[in-house]
Design an enzyme around this catalytic site. Sequence first.
Site, short mmCIF file in Angstrom:
data_model
loop_
_atom_site.label_atom_id
_atom_site.label_comp_id
_atom_site.label_asym_id
_atom_site.label_seq_id
_atom_site.Cartn_x
_atom_site.Cartn_y
_atom_site.Cartn_z
N GLU A 239 20.18 -36.16 133.15
CA GLU A 239 19.00 -36.10 132.28
C GLU A 239 19.50 -36.45 130.89
O GLU A 239 20.21 -35.67 130.25
CB GLU A 239 18.35 -34.71 132.32
N CYS A 273 15.17 -33.80 123.93
CA CYS A 273 15.01 -35.10 124.60
C CYS A 273 13.55 -35.40 124.88
O CYS A 273 13.15 -36.56 124.90
CB CYS A 273 15.81 -35.12 125.91
#
Length: 467
Positions: A239, A273
């Site tokens: 990720e 993020c």
Amino acid sequence: MDESTRAPDTRPHFETVDPATGQMGRTYEGHTQDEALAIAQQTRQAFEEWRRTSFSHRAGLMKTAAAVLRRRQTELAGIMTDEMGKTRKEGLAEIEKCAFNCDHFAENAERYLAREPVDLGGPRAFVTFNPLGVVLAVMPWNFPFWQVFRFAAPTLMAGNAGVLKHASNVPGCALAIESVFQEAGFPKHLFRTLLIPSRDVRAVIEAPSIAAVTLTGSVTAGRQVAGAAGAVLKKSVLELGGSDAYLVLDDANIEKAARVCAAARMVNGGQSCIAGKRFIVQKSVREAFERAFVEAMRAYPMGDPRDEATKLGPMQSIKARDEIHDQVRRSLEKGARLLLGGEVPGRPGAWYPATVLTDVRPGMPAYDEEVFGPVAAIIEAADEAEAIGIANASPFGLGSGVLTENLERGERIAAEELEAGMSFVNANVRSDPRMPFGGVKESGYGRECARFGIREFTNIKSVLVEG
């Protein structure tokens, strides 16, 4: 992960710094490379017994871990504030989210991993999901508890074991996470923290005791970890970064859209993020959105992260703050306009204000790069098609959003048009144990959370029984 090497008996040390003041905090003694490899082997040995435990046994311990998190909530949130500047309110919420995650997988792991029958018209056949072994997690500082528990709860419930290499600026968080599992009664070596520098990660990945690796972090770190894992044919889940686009369409409720976009941009001080970073606005509503958005962003003044009313604390480090400001400065030099913020305050610590840029175009850092802080970029689009094109013309593909009063239109764009692992309509993107989480393109591969995540680190095995 650094390619450089050092003598394996050199002991590292990890120093913490309070981002709100710049003052030095506690120093932690780390593990040598040999110690780290020995710990990984102990974890592998613990796995051999753990893999044969029942789901009900694992669930009981995981429920206890949730209770430990809730009992220690104030203490654990305080460690986050001390080490990476998270506001008290967000820290308390993060610990509760970790506890909810533990409860969720305690209650649902057996169902997620139940054998699936296959009709072959004769012999008995089914698919079973068996644990792989020890999973190494390389985790970032920005959500120092949630990122780890997002991986750890499903991993342990699936019958695997785990070792954690956390970011070097949150060693206290890393050790506290290990202590939560110990206090909950998990086997001593089933989940361990390795206090090692990044340059020692490759050796751990290559160790025979490690079965797979998961990383949340930068694209650069992802490439290095994926390369190391691939070289020894070990599964990885990544990720990585994101430059999440939110489309503000011409039929949006502008005041509501501005509030959603501000919340999306300012989660964790913009250091996320999945924070909204690019706000792509149709030309007909751009000016109205700019006015409303600036006012919504003003509602995030800088303040003491230890005050529960504070909504914007410091950045994680002065270095990170300076990098953010440099991206803003270079964007302004290339023609962007500043609507709010954009100045480094004259005070100790890693402070940066809520900032809004407009007239953002290709070639500017605010357009081309991930800005990991409280800086929003407004980009104009002529129509829906151009807005979608701008959103997708990014190397990243983690989260995305659509702001519109036409729910059918929003659902179509979110489900079919946007190149991202997650697309939300009239809401800011967030992770949830009940929904798969992850991205495409340079935002990584694989999924965490829900049944998709817990199956990532299992052997999906076909079984046929013929009498």
